[in-house]
Design a protein around this motif. Sequence first.
Motif, PDB file in Angstrom:
ATOM      1  N   ALA A   1       1.059  -1.267   0.097  1.00 26.25           N
ATOM      2  CA  ALA A   1       0.024  -0.050   0.068  1.00 26.25           C
ATOM      3  C   ALA A   1       0.825   1.367   0.179  1.00 26.25           C
ATOM      4  O   ALA A   1       0.730   2.228  -0.591  1.00 26.25           O
ATOM      5  CB  ALA A   1      -0.983  -0.018   1.157  1.00 26.25           C
ATOM      6  N   HIS A   2       2.022   1.395   0.851  1.00 29.10           N
ATOM      7  CA  HIS A   2       2.671   2.547   0.832  1.00 29.10           C
ATOM      8  C   HIS A   2       3.532   2.590  -0.588  1.00 29.10           C
ATOM      9  O   HIS A   2       3.706   3.598  -0.920  1.00 29.10           O
ATOM     10  CB  HIS A   2       3.739   2.133   1.858  1.00 29.10           C
ATOM     11  CG  HIS A   2       4.743   3.359   2.220  1.00 29.10           C
ATOM     12  ND1 HIS A   2       4.027   4.337   3.036  1.00 29.10           N
ATOM     13  CD2 HIS A   2       5.911   3.866   1.761  1.00 29.10           C
ATOM     14  CE1 HIS A   2       5.169   5.234   3.109  1.00 29.10           C
ATOM     15  NE2 HIS A   2       5.961   5.199   2.339  1.00 29.10           N
TER      16      HIS A   2
ATOM     17  N   ARG B   1       2.203   1.906  -3.473  1.00 27.79           N
ATOM     18  CA  ARG B   1       1.316   2.611  -4.256  1.00 27.79           C
ATOM     19  C   ARG B   1       1.131   3.920  -4.164  1.00 27.79           C
ATOM     20  O   ARG B   1       1.209   5.088  -5.039  1.00 27.79           O
ATOM     21  CB  ARG B   1      -0.103   1.709  -4.035  1.00 27.79           C
ATOM     22  CG  ARG B   1      -1.221   2.436  -5.131  1.00 27.79           C
ATOM     23  CD  ARG B   1      -2.520   1.605  -4.484  1.00 27.79           C
ATOM     24  NE  ARG B   1      -3.485   2.105  -5.647  1.00 27.79           N
ATOM     25  CZ  ARG B   1      -4.745   1.743  -5.360  1.00 27.79           C
ATOM     26  NH1 ARG B   1      -5.252   0.936  -4.401  1.00 27.79           N
ATOM     27  NH2 ARG B   1      -5.606   2.081  -6.278  1.00 27.79           N
ATOM     28  N   GLU B   2       1.157   4.456  -2.731  1.00 32.61           N
ATOM     29  CA  GLU B   2       1.202   5.846  -2.487  1.00 32.61           C
ATOM     30  C   GLU B   2       2.644   6.311  -2.797  1.00 32.61           C
ATOM     31  O   GLU B   2       2.455   7.555  -3.375  1.00 32.61           O
ATOM     32  CB  GLU B   2       1.007   6.116  -1.001  1.00 32.61           C
ATOM     33  CG  GLU B   2       0.729   7.472  -0.507  1.00 32.61           C
ATOM     34  CD  GLU B   2      -0.322   8.423  -1.242  1.00 32.61           C
ATOM     35  OE1 GLU B   2      -0.162   9.465  -1.473  1.00 32.61           O
ATOM     36  OE2 GLU B   2      -1.280   7.703  -1.487  1.00 32.61           O
TER      37      GLU B   2
ATOM     38  N   ARG C   1       2.446   7.364  -6.439  1.00 30.16           N
ATOM     39  CA  ARG C   1       1.661   8.619  -6.796  1.00 30.16           C
ATOM     40  C   ARG C   1       2.520   9.931  -6.611  1.00 30.16           C
ATOM     41  O   ARG C   1       2.147  10.835  -7.413  1.00 30.16           O
ATOM     42  CB  ARG C   1       0.486   8.559  -5.850  1.00 30.16           C
ATOM     43  CG  ARG C   1      -0.705   7.610  -6.221  1.00 30.16           C
ATOM     44  CD  ARG C   1      -1.884   8.015  -5.589  1.00 30.16           C
ATOM     45  NE  ARG C   1      -2.974   6.909  -5.698  1.00 30.16           N
ATOM     46  CZ  ARG C   1      -3.462   6.149  -4.588  1.00 30.16           C
ATOM     47  NH1 ARG C   1      -2.787   6.133  -3.609  1.00 30.16           N
ATOM     48  NH2 ARG C   1      -4.323   5.187  -4.850  1.00 30.16           N
ATOM     49  N   GLN C   2       3.285   9.893  -5.551  1.00 36.03           N
ATOM     50  CA  GLN C   2       4.114  10.925  -5.448  1.00 36.03           C
ATOM     51  C   GLN C   2       5.407  11.016  -6.344  1.00 36.03           C
ATOM     52  O   GLN C   2       5.875  12.286  -6.260  1.00 36.03           O
ATOM     53  CB  GLN C   2       4.541  11.048  -3.745  1.00 36.03           C
ATOM     54  CG  GLN C   2       3.174  11.011  -3.104  1.00 36.03           C
ATOM     55  CD  GLN C   2       3.870  11.146  -1.573  1.00 36.03           C
ATOM     56  OE1 GLN C   2       5.251  10.789  -1.094  1.00 36.03           O
ATOM     57  NE2 GLN C   2       3.016  10.756  -0.536  1.00 36.03           N
TER      58      GLN C   2
END
Length: 602
Positions: A500-501, A503-504, A507-508
């Motif tokens: 999950a991290h 994926r975030e 995004r950044q």
Amino acid sequence: MNNLLSREFVRHFEAPRELVWEALADTKRYNESIGLPKHEIREETQPDGSVRFFATAKVGPVTLHWEDIPQEWAAGRWFRHRRLFLKGPLKQLNVYVRFEDDGAGCTVRYRIEVEPAGLLGRLIARKAVFAASERDFFRVADQVEAWAQERAETPYPTEPLTLDEPHTRRLETALGRLDASRYGHGLGRKLADWLLSAQEIDLMSIRPLKLARMWQEEERHVIELCLEAVKDGLLESRWDLLCPRCKGAKLSEASLDELPKGAHCASCNVSYDRDFARNVELTFQPAASIRKVVHGEFCLFGPMSTPHVRLQVRVAPGGSESVETVLAPGSYRIRTLEPGPERILDYSGGGFPPITVDEEDISVGSEAAEAGTVPLRNRCARPRVVIVEARDWAEDALTAHRVTTMQAFRHLFAEDVLRGGDEVGISHIALMFTDLSGSTALYERIGDAPAYGLVREHFDFLSRIVREHDGGVVKTIGDAVMAAFTEPENALAAALDIRAHVREFNRQHRTSPIGLKLGIHAGPCIAVTLNGRLDYFGGTVNMAARLQGEARPGEIVLSETIAADPAAADILNSQWMEQDRQAIRGFSNPVSFRRLPPEDAA
């Protein structure tokens, strides 16, 4: 026996029997509270394999010598203790305490018996022993009632130790370092206050898991606090090799490389091997510069020293006992205090089956006894202390297996390793391997410095998430990471959080996303020292690494062993999984495993 003098003191408590038992049956704490001196125990092995216990204590100018008869009890109901003096004005001293339900509360009957050796002994019994015992019992009873009614924090309050100015400065300096670290969790002052106010019995062997439960704090936070406190000079640590029968620490060393592969327990007269997951424990005590703790016994074999023991009763040769007690349904181990056989019993409730002890066997009758009793029979030619202990008791031991997989330990105690050439079998460990996909192309696309920055950032969040799930990074291999966990569900939860991290993270970093592949497996392995650090080897390690190699970017691949674990299965119930089976290099047969595809794909 006709010379026995006795007194009985009776006290009613508004609190329930179970709560009063928890306090008053903690005989070590009780004895420290009433000011009895610590004593040294000498264990003498007998020709038949049993062990006798002889104690020595100094009371003012007088040195007392006695034989300590191991305590007997039925948990929650009664306990008794005998001391047979080898010389002096008393021949023996016996204490028998019984707990009875009384409405919503309970009644405790405290009886003390003294056999004097002459006129002086009679005078001491009447004027000193009985008077002091009555005064101490009712004083402690008032404290227990206040604690049970939640008017006091502890049934055994103590006066905090006052430090002189140099020791105060030393303490404050250590606290400053502790609070400034990432492992203090704001608990430094709480630890310091407790070290100065706790009973000595608490401080001789500080167990972080018990402390966490008492403080209602997260286990990991208190474990990390204690590890950091060693580095900052508040605590000292030691490795204890526990006897698998009595759970006592019969051998302690300051570092892992000094711990032998086995030990002998004189109390049980058995030899046993070292097992990181079962009987090697990390404990703590105050640093001598903060509070010096003198080791010794306040009481031998007290009921609350071994709370998993529900029944401990001495049965005469060829004799029998019918013990009034109620045991809850569950799994029990039946054994004797002396070396000998043991028997596992799964008890479903109702009448407890009769127990018969022979020289070579312990048998359990097929006919249930009357409800509320446990029949014991000794067919041996010597006395036997029969023990019935629960197998599902809450374990407070911080095992070597658990603590050495934690990130804080690997960071703070990197030098605490096994001797060169030494190895330890680990019966079960969960391992996670991760690797960056296409890292070479990433370096070519955005340049060495930016790519290296992304890789370092990825190492940082991997380490943080692994630590948050009670794991530790064992090593990095290029862009890959190997992490270890005690429990499979922790490894799985960490992998899901990492995915999950990422994926975030992507995004950044839309212009330079990363692809992470993860593999998880659990099983036995071998712990060794490699390149100055604890490392793991074996088929489980190879399988975890190979499963990571089967993963695609953003995917978690886990073994059937992980998927079958009950706690991990609860987590997987909410996850999309795909079954797969592939031939894997290094393994003769195709391997079945599960794929958790990237969240976008799922």
